[in-house]
Design a protein around this motif. Structure first.
Motif, mmCIF file in Angstrom:
data_model
loop_
_atom_site.group_PDB
_atom_site.id
_atom_site.type_symbol
_atom_site.label_atom_id
_atom_site.label_comp_id
_atom_site.label_asym_id
_atom_site.label_seq_id
_atom_site.Cartn_x
_atom_site.Cartn_y
_atom_site.Cartn_z
ATOM 1 N N LYS A 403 -7.662 19.197 24.547
ATOM 2 C CA LYS A 403 -7.828 17.769 25.102
ATOM 3 C C LYS A 403 -9.231 17.296 24.863
ATOM 4 N N SER A 404 -10.205 18.074 25.247
ATOM 5 C CA SER A 404 -11.682 17.596 25.175
ATOM 6 C C SER A 404 -11.898 17.076 23.859
ATOM 7 N N ASP A 405 -11.392 17.651 22.804
ATOM 8 C CA ASP A 405 -11.615 17.261 21.581
ATOM 9 C C ASP A 405 -10.677 16.255 20.759
ATOM 10 N N LEU A 406 -9.520 16.345 21.176
ATOM 11 C CA LEU A 406 -8.510 15.312 20.607
ATOM 12 C C LEU A 406 -8.864 13.776 21.588
ATOM 13 N N CYS A 407 -9.229 14.003 22.757
ATOM 14 C CA CYS A 407 -9.571 12.757 23.637
ATOM 15 C C CYS A 407 -10.936 12.727 23.874
ATOM 16 N N MET A 408 -11.603 12.874 23.066
ATOM 17 C CA MET A 408 -13.142 12.914 23.236
ATOM 18 C C MET A 408 -14.039 11.846 23.857
ATOM 19 N N GLY A 409 -13.326 10.602 23.580
ATOM 20 C CA GLY A 409 -13.894 9.352 24.191
ATOM 21 C C GLY A 409 -13.553 7.986 23.173
ATOM 22 N N PRO A 410 -14.391 7.122 23.193
ATOM 23 C CA PRO A 410 -13.982 5.784 22.500
ATOM 24 C C PRO A 410 -14.019 6.301 20.982
ATOM 25 N N ASP A 411 -13.216 5.385 20.053
ATOM 26 C CA ASP A 411 -13.126 6.060 18.580
ATOM 27 C C ASP A 411 -14.533 5.915 17.984
ATOM 28 N N GLY A 412 -14.822 7.140 17.193
ATOM 29 C CA GLY A 412 -16.104 7.177 16.627
ATOM 30 C C GLY A 412 -16.961 8.134 17.538
ATOM 31 N N THR A 413 -16.633 8.382 18.616
ATOM 32 C CA THR A 413 -17.523 9.218 19.604
ATOM 33 C C THR A 413 -17.923 10.316 18.626
ATOM 34 N N SER A 414 -19.228 10.810 18.733
ATOM 35 C CA SER A 414 -19.803 11.923 18.023
ATOM 36 C C SER A 414 -19.377 13.078 18.600
ATOM 37 N N LEU A 415 -19.182 14.179 17.872
ATOM 38 C CA LEU A 415 -19.274 15.606 18.379
ATOM 39 C C LEU A 415 -20.321 16.336 17.950
ATOM 40 N N ASN A 416 -21.237 16.659 18.598
ATOM 41 C CA ASN A 416 -22.693 17.145 18.153
ATOM 42 C C ASN A 416 -23.265 16.567 17.134
ATOM 43 N N GLY A 417 -23.232 15.040 17.000
ATOM 44 C CA GLY A 417 -23.854 14.165 16.135
ATOM 45 C C GLY A 417 -22.969 13.604 15.096
ATOM 46 N N THR A 418 -21.682 14.149 14.866
ATOM 47 C CA THR A 418 -20.857 13.750 13.807
ATOM 48 C C THR A 418 -19.690 12.942 14.414
ATOM 49 N N PRO A 419 -19.717 11.741 14.095
ATOM 50 C CA PRO A 419 -18.833 10.641 14.803
ATOM 51 C C PRO A 419 -17.493 10.992 14.034
ATOM 52 N N ILE A 420 -16.458 11.147 15.036
ATOM 53 C CA ILE A 420 -14.875 11.524 14.706
ATOM 54 C C ILE A 420 -14.141 10.340 14.727
ATOM 55 N N SER A 421 -13.613 9.645 13.668
ATOM 56 C CA SER A 421 -12.579 8.560 13.762
ATOM 57 C C SER A 421 -11.181 9.003 14.193
ATOM 58 N N THR A 422 -10.633 8.605 15.129
ATOM 59 C CA THR A 422 -9.234 8.695 15.366
ATOM 60 C C THR A 422 -8.516 7.487 15.505
ATOM 61 N N ARG A 423 -8.938 6.471 15.082
ATOM 62 C CA ARG A 423 -8.068 4.994 15.006
ATOM 63 C C ARG A 423 -7.644 4.899 16.236
ATOM 64 N N THR A 424 -8.424 5.103 17.195
ATOM 65 C CA THR A 424 -8.246 4.602 18.628
ATOM 66 C C THR A 424 -6.986 5.327 19.263
ATOM 67 N N HIS A 425 -6.369 6.464 18.430
ATOM 68 C CA HIS A 425 -5.283 7.178 19.187
ATOM 69 C C HIS A 425 -5.621 7.913 20.407
ATOM 70 N N ASN A 426 -7.007 8.250 20.484
ATOM 71 C CA ASN A 426 -7.391 8.755 21.638
ATOM 72 C C ASN A 426 -7.239 7.745 23.105
ATOM 73 N N ALA A 427 -7.082 6.643 22.466
ATOM 74 C CA ALA A 427 -6.968 5.496 23.756
ATOM 75 C C ALA A 427 -5.511 5.141 24.088
ATOM 76 N N SER A 428 -4.534 6.047 23.734
ATOM 77 C CA SER A 428 -3.155 5.806 23.992
ATOM 78 C C SER A 428 -2.464 7.310 24.099
ATOM 79 N N GLY A 429 -1.226 7.101 24.223
ATOM 80 C CA GLY A 429 -0.378 8.470 24.276
ATOM 81 C C GLY A 429 -0.888 9.431 25.213
#
Length: 451
Positions: A403-429
């Motif tokens: 959950k900490s990875d898949l739901c890490m924050g707003p779309d494009g939030t970085s994980l150790n400096g690398t932005p992860i695009s989730t297409r806002t899926h971490n803002a639903s479901g």
């Protein structure tokens, strides 16, 4: 602990075959993150973050791998295994944050045998498949979590695929909130996918690899809240088969949204006929297809493929597509189908040759558990090597790290400096449900999870 980048030395610059092999399956070379969920390997736009080539007897665990960007004409996976033997991957997260690749994987295993991917997770926009087993023998994907966040157009997409495999197993994998979104044309999109392609010419190592799709099995896998655009939740394709059999037992397609086509096309399970040598048989027993918006709960394409179909003790119900049919046999005569003990409701109720068919509402409390002896899937205990054990599956392992990875924050939030695009899926479901993964899966029908 911390982050390992592409410039950090030999961690990400091993050449083909440079890594040291283990001695045997009981004496593996071991590569582990020192602390659980504390080490990240970032490809840095140049290299595979985690790559094993012609390796034997290796264990890798407790690492999060972020994919390298596309390099020339070559696609690269976050985790890539090729021509390997006896590899054990566990507690590995894999994300694909670059949206430019049409044929990349979160975890890709090519022409390898006896590989186990256990308790890993993949997410992020850009991967064609979250986890792919391709052209291999006796491989296992077990207790993994995948969320498909979409990718660019052009190829079939799936959360987990058994592709041209033989004697390989997918068991107790979970995919939540699968969403192909706008990046879909007439490709196959399915959370769980079995297929092949052209006839393969296996390498000499490891020995015994198949020339195409042969025998694979699906046990106790769960797809929850498939949001948009699946051609099927479970897709079994006979393309370029080399004559094997398919088995699917105790699988769940539950609570899904809109299908691909505007006319409510799409299927809970699609037994598909494509070009190539037909499969001889498929067994579908104790599966649940419930609350998904599809045209047909089960679709079986016309012969010559699938000359023998066993369909016992399945539950199909509460389909929300327009004029939904519980079971559709495109042969029109049902002669190749053996069926008994199935239950259907709230869809055109027919299963060929099932003299014991029930059409009552089972009034489920949980998608993951039916009454003792009742039709449908019960996914409570762990499958191990295709055998149901007495070990509890729930609470699902590693769900805090997942959950900490898949739901890490707003779309494009970085994980150790690398932005992860989730297409806002971490803002639903699941990510906004306030629930653990276990609670989210068990609570789909509105009842509190017992875990």
């Amino acid at each position: 602990s911390g982050s390992i980048g592409a410039s950090a030395g030999p961690y990400t610059t091993w050449s083909d075959g440079e890594g040291k092999d283990g001695v045997s399956a009981t004496k593996r070379t071991t590569i582990l993150g020192y602390r659980r969920h504390a080490v990240t390997i970032d490809g840095g736009g140049k290299l595979y973050p985690l790559f094993l080539f012609k390796a034997q007897h290796v264990e890798v665990g407790n690492i999060v791998a972020l994919h390298a960007k596309l390099e020339g004409e070559n696609s690269q996976d976050a985790v890539h295994l090729e021509q390997t033997l006896d590899i054990y991957l566990h507690q590995i997260g894999a994300a694909y944050p670059d949206p430019t690749c049409d044929n990349c994987m979160g975890i890709g295993v090519e022409v390898s045998s006896d590989v186990t991917i256990e308790e890993c997770w993949t997410w992020g926009f850009g991967a064609r498949y979250g986890i792919l087993l391709h052209g291999g023998l006796r491989n296992v994907a077990r207790r993994n979590v995948t969320r498909y966040d979409g990718a660019v157009d052009g190829n079939p997409k799936a959360a987990l695929a058994l592709y041209s495999e033989d004697q390989s197993i997918a068991e107790n994998n979970v995919t939540v909130d699968y969403d192909a979104g706008s990046d879909t044309k007439d490709d196959v999109h399915a959370p769980f996918f079995t297929t092949s392609s052209v006839t393969l010419t296996p390498p000499t190592f490891p020995p015994g690899l198949p020339a195409g799709l042969k025998t694979v099995s699906w046990y106790g896998n769960v797809a929850i809240n498939t949001i948009l655009s699946p051609e099927a939740v479970f897709f079994f394709d006979s393309l370029a088969s080399v004559g094997g059999t398919i088995t699917a037992i105790d699988n769940i397609a539950g609570n899904g949204g809109a299908p691909f086509a505007a006319n409510d096309d799409g299927f809970g399970m699609w037994v598909s006929h494509d070009e190539g040598t037909p499969h001889s048989s498929i067994t579908l027993n104790h599966n649940t297809i419930y609350g998904v918006k599809v045209k047909n709960g089960v679709q079986v394409d016309a012969p010559p493929a699938w000359s023998a179909i066993t369909f016992d003790d399945n539950l199909i119900g509460d389909l929300t597509g327009t004029n939904s049919t519980c079971f559709k046999d495109e042969s029109g005569n049902g002669k190749r189908i053996t069926a008994t003990g199935n239950e259907v409701f709230q869809c055109a109720s027919t299963v060929p040759n099932d003299a014991t068919l029930s059409v009552t509402d089972p009034k489920l409390s949980f998608l993951t558990s039916v009454a003792s002896g009742a039709p449908g899937a019960t996914v409570v205990k762990r499958y191990v090597g295709g055998v149901l054990s007495n070990t509890n599956l729930w609470p699902f392992p590693n769900e805090d790290s997942i959950k900490s990875d898949l739901c890490m924050g707003p779309d494009g939030t970085s994980l150790n400096g690398t932005p992860i695009s989730t297409r806002t899926h971490n803002a639903s479901g699941w990510c906004t449900s306030g629930k653990t993964l276990t609670q989210y899966v068990w609570g789909q029908l509105g009842h509190a999870s017992p875990y």
